[in-house]
Motif scaffolding. Sequence first.
Motif, PDB file in Angstrom:
ATOM      1  N   VAL A  70      49.852  40.697  37.311  1.00 57.24           N
ATOM      2  CA  VAL A  70      50.454  39.926  36.222  1.00 57.24           C
ATOM      3  C   VAL A  70      51.386  38.881  36.827  1.00 57.24           C
TER       4      VAL A  70
ATOM      5  N   GLY B   3      46.166  42.989  32.947  1.00 59.30           N
ATOM      6  CA  GLY B   3      46.095  44.280  33.618  1.00 59.30           C
ATOM      7  C   GLY B   3      44.726  44.926  33.481  1.00 59.30           C
ATOM      8  N   GLN B   4      44.112  44.803  32.314  1.00 65.32           N
ATOM      9  CA  GLN B   4      42.776  45.371  32.092  1.00 65.32           C
ATOM     10  C   GLN B   4      41.744  44.734  33.017  1.00 65.32           C
TER      11      GLN B   4
END
Length: 310
Positions: free
Chosen positions: A190, A184-185
Amino acid sequence: MDLVMKRQSPVLAAWGAGVEPTAMIIELIARGEPPDAVLMADTGSERPETDRFVPIFRAWMDDHGIENHVVRYEPKRFRHWPPYYSLLENLLTNGTLPSISFGRHSCSAKWKIAPQDRWAANWPPALETWARGERVTKLIGYDCSPADTRRYADREGYDDPRFHCRYPLREWGWTRADCVARIGQEGLPVPVKSSCFFCAAMKPDEVRTLPPELLRLIVLIEARAKPRLRNVDGLWRKPVQGCRGVQARPGAMTEFIRDETLLPHEEIEAIERLAPHDLLAFQDRAAGIDLYNRPTMRSWLDRFHQSPVV
Protein backbone atom coordinates in the motif's frame (compact mmCIF):
# COMPACT_ATOMS: atom_id res chain seq x y z
CA MET A 1 -29.38 -0.32 -43.25
CA ASP A 2 -25.71 -0.21 -42.28
CA LEU A 3 -25.08 -0.24 -38.58
CA VAL A 4 -22.74 2.53 -37.54
CA MET A 5 -20.57 1.52 -34.62
CA LYS A 6 -20.05 4.28 -32.12
CA ARG A 7 -16.39 5.04 -31.62
CA GLN A 8 -15.31 4.68 -28.01
CA SER A 9 -13.49 7.61 -26.47
CA PRO A 10 -9.87 6.79 -25.54
CA VAL A 11 -9.33 6.61 -21.80
CA LEU A 12 -6.40 8.25 -20.04
CA ALA A 13 -5.79 7.69 -16.31
CA ALA A 14 -4.00 10.22 -14.13
CA TRP A 15 -1.93 8.26 -11.62
CA GLY A 16 -0.34 10.13 -8.75
CA ALA A 17 1.19 6.95 -7.25
CA GLY A 18 -1.06 7.28 -4.20
CA VAL A 19 -3.64 4.92 -2.72
CA GLU A 20 -6.77 6.05 -4.54
CA PRO A 21 -5.58 6.16 -8.17
CA THR A 22 -3.68 2.91 -7.67
CA ALA A 23 -6.79 1.11 -6.41
CA MET A 24 -8.84 2.69 -9.21
CA ILE A 25 -6.56 1.25 -11.90
CA ILE A 26 -6.46 -2.20 -10.27
CA GLU A 27 -10.25 -2.40 -10.05
CA LEU A 28 -10.87 -1.05 -13.55
CA ILE A 29 -8.68 -3.79 -14.99
CA ALA A 30 -10.48 -6.41 -12.89
CA ARG A 31 -13.82 -5.12 -14.26
CA GLY A 32 -12.62 -5.36 -17.84
CA GLU A 33 -12.33 -1.57 -18.26
CA PRO A 34 -8.57 -1.01 -18.55
CA PRO A 35 -7.45 2.53 -19.39
CA ASP A 36 -5.70 2.98 -22.73
CA ALA A 37 -2.79 4.76 -21.07
CA VAL A 38 -1.70 5.78 -17.57
CA LEU A 39 0.34 8.91 -16.87
CA MET A 40 2.34 9.78 -13.77
CA ALA A 41 3.79 13.29 -13.47
CA ASP A 42 7.14 13.29 -11.68
CA THR A 43 8.03 16.56 -9.92
CA GLY A 44 11.48 15.26 -9.00
CA SER A 45 10.64 15.90 -5.35
CA GLU A 46 8.48 12.97 -4.27
CA ARG A 47 8.78 11.22 -0.93
CA PRO A 48 11.27 8.31 -0.88
CA GLU A 49 8.47 5.78 -0.31
CA THR A 50 6.73 6.99 -3.47
CA ASP A 51 9.94 6.75 -5.50
CA ARG A 52 10.25 3.13 -4.37
CA PHE A 53 6.61 2.30 -5.15
CA VAL A 54 6.50 3.76 -8.68
CA PRO A 55 8.64 1.05 -10.36
CA ILE A 56 6.72 -1.67 -8.48
CA PHE A 57 3.33 -0.60 -9.79
CA ARG A 58 4.65 0.26 -13.25
CA ALA A 59 5.95 -3.31 -13.48
CA TRP A 60 2.50 -4.53 -12.38
CA MET A 61 0.88 -2.46 -15.14
CA ASP A 62 3.38 -3.79 -17.67
CA ASP A 63 2.46 -7.33 -16.64
CA HIS A 64 -1.21 -6.49 -17.25
CA GLY A 65 -0.57 -4.94 -20.66
CA ILE A 66 -1.30 -1.35 -19.58
CA GLU A 67 0.59 1.38 -21.43
CA ASN A 68 2.11 3.70 -18.82
CA HIS A 69 4.43 6.69 -18.91
CA VAL A 70 6.20 9.03 -16.52
CA VAL A 71 6.02 12.64 -17.70
CA ARG A 72 7.87 15.69 -16.45
CA TYR A 73 7.67 19.44 -16.75
CA GLU A 74 10.57 20.65 -18.88
CA PRO A 75 11.53 24.28 -18.24
CA LYS A 76 13.24 25.92 -21.19
CA ARG A 77 13.76 29.60 -20.40
CA PHE A 78 16.29 30.20 -17.64
CA ARG A 79 17.22 33.83 -18.34
CA HIS A 80 20.17 34.42 -15.99
CA TRP A 81 19.35 31.48 -13.70
CA PRO A 82 21.11 28.13 -13.47
CA PRO A 83 19.00 25.51 -15.28
CA TYR A 84 16.65 23.58 -12.95
CA TYR A 85 14.75 20.34 -13.53
CA SER A 86 12.63 19.68 -10.44
CA LEU A 87 10.15 21.55 -8.27
CA LEU A 88 12.73 21.64 -5.47
CA GLU A 89 15.30 23.26 -7.76
CA ASN A 90 12.67 25.69 -9.02
CA LEU A 91 11.94 26.85 -5.46
CA LEU A 92 15.61 27.31 -4.62
CA THR A 93 16.24 29.19 -7.85
CA ASN A 94 13.46 31.69 -7.18
CA GLY A 95 13.79 31.83 -3.40
CA THR A 96 10.18 30.98 -2.73
CA LEU A 97 7.87 28.30 -1.32
CA PRO A 98 5.49 26.02 -3.23
CA SER A 99 2.24 27.75 -4.11
CA ILE A 100 0.23 25.54 -1.74
CA SER A 101 2.05 27.25 1.14
CA PHE A 102 0.38 30.48 -0.02
CA GLY A 103 -3.04 28.86 -0.40
CA ARG A 104 -2.76 28.32 -4.16
CA HIS A 105 -2.23 25.25 -6.35
CA SER A 106 -0.22 26.49 -9.31
CA CYS A 107 2.68 24.11 -8.60
CA SER A 108 0.33 21.19 -9.25
CA ALA A 109 -0.92 22.78 -12.45
CA LYS A 110 2.62 23.46 -13.66
CA TRP A 111 4.42 20.28 -12.59
CA LYS A 112 1.61 17.69 -12.79
CA ILE A 113 -1.35 18.67 -14.96
CA ALA A 114 0.52 20.54 -17.71
CA PRO A 115 3.03 17.72 -18.49
CA GLN A 116 0.18 15.20 -18.74
CA ASP A 117 -1.81 17.47 -21.05
CA ARG A 118 1.29 18.05 -23.18
CA TRP A 119 1.80 14.30 -23.54
CA ALA A 120 -1.85 13.85 -24.51
CA ALA A 121 -1.50 16.59 -27.11
CA ASN A 122 0.82 14.26 -29.05
CA TRP A 123 -1.06 11.00 -28.40
CA PRO A 124 -2.55 9.72 -31.69
CA PRO A 125 -5.82 8.42 -30.15
CA ALA A 126 -6.39 11.84 -28.59
CA LEU A 127 -5.62 13.68 -31.80
CA GLU A 128 -8.05 11.48 -33.72
CA THR A 129 -10.74 12.01 -31.07
CA TRP A 130 -10.35 15.78 -31.02
CA ALA A 131 -10.39 15.87 -34.83
CA ARG A 132 -13.87 14.31 -34.63
CA GLY A 133 -14.97 17.01 -32.21
CA GLU A 134 -15.14 14.53 -29.33
CA ARG A 135 -13.41 14.35 -25.94
CA VAL A 136 -10.87 12.06 -24.34
CA THR A 137 -12.01 10.46 -21.08
CA LYS A 138 -9.70 11.27 -18.20
CA LEU A 139 -9.93 9.10 -15.08
CA ILE A 140 -9.44 10.89 -11.74
CA GLY A 141 -8.93 8.95 -8.50
CA TYR A 142 -11.12 10.94 -6.12
CA ASP A 143 -12.89 8.74 -3.56
CA CYS A 144 -15.95 9.39 -1.38
CA SER A 145 -14.04 10.61 1.68
CA PRO A 146 -14.75 14.15 2.91
CA ALA A 147 -11.41 15.50 1.66
CA ASP A 148 -11.84 14.17 -1.87
CA THR A 149 -15.50 15.20 -1.88
CA ARG A 150 -14.33 18.78 -1.35
CA ARG A 151 -11.78 18.43 -4.17
CA TYR A 152 -14.47 16.99 -6.42
CA ALA A 153 -16.81 19.89 -5.59
CA ASP A 154 -14.07 22.34 -6.61
CA ARG A 155 -13.81 20.70 -10.03
CA GLU A 156 -17.52 20.04 -10.56
CA GLY A 157 -18.89 22.11 -13.39
CA TYR A 158 -15.46 22.76 -14.92
CA ASP A 159 -15.78 22.30 -18.68
CA ASP A 160 -12.71 21.27 -20.70
CA PRO A 161 -13.33 21.00 -24.45
CA ARG A 162 -10.65 18.29 -24.72
CA PHE A 163 -11.42 16.02 -21.75
CA HIS A 164 -14.41 14.43 -20.09
CA CYS A 165 -13.48 13.65 -16.48
CA ARG A 166 -14.73 10.45 -14.90
CA TYR A 167 -14.43 9.53 -11.21
CA PRO A 168 -14.78 5.72 -10.94
CA LEU A 169 -14.17 5.53 -7.18
CA ARG A 170 -17.05 7.90 -6.56
CA GLU A 171 -19.23 5.90 -8.96
CA TRP A 172 -18.52 2.80 -6.85
CA GLY A 173 -18.98 4.57 -3.51
CA TRP A 174 -15.44 3.70 -2.43
CA THR A 175 -13.64 5.34 0.49
CA ARG A 176 -9.91 5.35 1.18
CA ALA A 177 -10.34 2.24 3.35
CA ASP A 178 -11.87 0.42 0.38
CA CYS A 179 -8.91 1.45 -1.75
CA VAL A 180 -6.39 0.23 0.82
CA ALA A 181 -8.19 -3.11 1.04
CA ARG A 182 -8.29 -3.53 -2.75
CA ILE A 183 -4.55 -2.92 -3.12
CA GLY A 184 -3.88 -5.44 -0.36
CA GLN A 185 -6.08 -8.02 -2.09
CA GLU A 186 -3.91 -7.65 -5.19
CA GLY A 187 -0.83 -8.53 -3.13
CA LEU A 188 0.77 -5.14 -3.67
CA PRO A 189 2.29 -2.86 -1.01
CA VAL A 190 0.00 0.00 0.00
CA PRO A 191 1.63 3.28 -1.06
CA VAL A 192 1.95 6.28 1.21
CA LYS A 193 0.13 9.50 0.47
CA SER A 194 1.73 10.90 -2.65
CA SER A 195 3.20 14.36 -2.21
CA CYS A 196 6.42 16.30 -2.41
CA PHE A 197 8.45 15.85 0.74
CA PHE A 198 8.12 19.56 1.53
CA CYS A 199 4.39 19.89 0.75
CA ALA A 200 2.24 21.94 3.12
CA ALA A 201 -0.12 18.95 3.20
CA MET A 202 2.52 16.85 4.98
CA LYS A 203 1.49 15.87 8.50
CA PRO A 204 3.91 16.13 11.46
CA ASP A 205 4.08 12.34 11.70
CA GLU A 206 5.03 12.18 8.02
CA VAL A 207 7.82 14.74 8.46
CA ARG A 208 9.18 12.62 11.32
CA THR A 209 9.71 9.74 8.87
CA LEU A 210 11.85 11.76 6.44
CA PRO A 211 15.56 10.92 6.22
CA PRO A 212 18.08 13.57 7.35
CA GLU A 213 19.06 14.57 3.80
CA LEU A 214 15.46 15.63 3.06
CA LEU A 215 15.07 17.38 6.41
CA ARG A 216 18.18 19.42 5.55
CA LEU A 217 16.57 20.40 2.25
CA ILE A 218 13.44 21.57 4.07
CA VAL A 219 15.60 23.80 6.26
CA LEU A 220 17.32 25.08 3.12
CA ILE A 221 14.05 25.82 1.30
CA GLU A 222 12.66 27.88 4.19
CA ALA A 223 15.98 29.66 4.80
CA ARG A 224 16.28 30.60 1.13
CA ALA A 225 12.69 31.89 0.99
CA LYS A 226 12.65 33.62 4.40
CA PRO A 227 13.74 37.12 3.25
CA ARG A 228 10.72 37.29 0.91
CA LEU A 229 8.08 35.89 3.26
CA ARG A 230 5.51 38.37 4.54
CA ASN A 231 2.25 36.63 5.42
CA VAL A 232 3.36 33.05 6.07
CA ASP A 233 5.86 31.61 8.55
CA GLY A 234 7.08 28.79 6.33
CA LEU A 235 6.00 25.71 4.43
CA TRP A 236 3.09 25.07 6.82
CA ARG A 237 1.95 28.69 6.50
CA LYS A 238 0.69 29.40 10.04
CA PRO A 239 0.79 27.55 13.39
CA VAL A 240 -1.93 25.06 14.24
CA GLN A 241 -2.80 24.74 17.93
CA GLY A 242 -4.06 21.19 17.68
CA CYS A 243 -7.67 20.30 18.44
CA ARG A 244 -10.41 17.99 17.14
CA GLY A 245 -7.85 15.39 16.19
CA VAL A 246 -5.56 17.78 14.28
CA GLN A 247 -1.89 17.57 15.24
CA ALA A 248 -0.37 20.75 16.63
CA ARG A 249 2.49 22.21 14.61
CA PRO A 250 4.27 25.51 13.93
CA GLY A 251 4.02 27.39 10.67
CA ALA A 252 7.59 26.59 9.68
CA MET A 253 8.77 23.01 9.26
CA THR A 254 12.26 24.08 10.34
CA GLU A 255 10.89 25.04 13.75
CA PHE A 256 9.26 21.61 14.03
CA ILE A 257 12.49 19.87 12.98
CA ARG A 258 14.38 21.88 15.62
CA ASP A 259 11.82 21.28 18.38
CA GLU A 260 11.70 17.54 17.65
CA THR A 261 15.52 17.35 17.41
CA LEU A 262 15.21 15.65 14.02
CA LEU A 263 18.49 17.35 13.09
CA PRO A 264 21.22 18.70 15.39
CA HIS A 265 20.54 22.33 16.33
CA GLU A 266 24.04 23.35 15.23
CA GLU A 267 23.49 21.93 11.77
CA ILE A 268 20.16 23.71 11.37
CA GLU A 269 21.67 27.03 12.41
CA ALA A 270 24.64 26.61 10.08
CA ILE A 271 22.41 25.79 7.10
CA GLU A 272 20.22 28.82 7.82
CA ARG A 273 23.22 31.11 8.21
CA LEU A 274 25.51 29.93 5.41
CA ALA A 275 23.72 27.97 2.71
CA PRO A 276 21.46 30.73 1.26
CA HIS A 277 24.45 33.06 0.85
CA ASP A 278 26.50 30.36 -0.88
CA LEU A 279 23.56 29.56 -3.16
CA LEU A 280 23.10 33.19 -4.15
CA ALA A 281 26.84 33.50 -4.88
CA PHE A 282 26.58 30.39 -7.06
CA GLN A 283 23.65 31.90 -8.96
CA ASP A 284 25.54 35.15 -9.49
CA ARG A 285 28.51 33.26 -10.93
CA ALA A 286 26.26 31.15 -13.14
CA ALA A 287 24.57 34.26 -14.56
CA GLY A 288 27.83 35.25 -16.24
CA ILE A 289 28.29 31.92 -18.02
CA ASP A 290 26.85 31.04 -21.43
CA LEU A 291 23.67 28.97 -21.03
CA TYR A 292 25.14 25.92 -22.77
CA ASN A 293 28.06 25.86 -20.32
CA ARG A 294 26.19 27.13 -17.28
CA PRO A 295 26.22 24.84 -14.21
CA THR A 296 22.82 23.50 -13.19
CA MET A 297 21.11 23.90 -9.85
CA ARG A 298 21.63 20.15 -9.44
CA SER A 299 25.40 20.67 -9.35
CA TRP A 300 25.06 23.02 -6.38
CA LEU A 301 22.70 20.60 -4.63
CA ASP A 302 25.18 17.75 -5.12
CA ARG A 303 27.73 19.82 -3.24
CA PHE A 304 25.17 20.67 -0.56
CA HIS A 305 24.42 16.96 -0.04
CA GLN A 306 28.10 16.20 0.36
CA SER A 307 28.43 18.94 2.96
CA PRO A 308 25.10 20.50 4.05
CA VAL A 309 26.99 23.37 5.65
CA VAL A 310 28.50 24.60 2.38
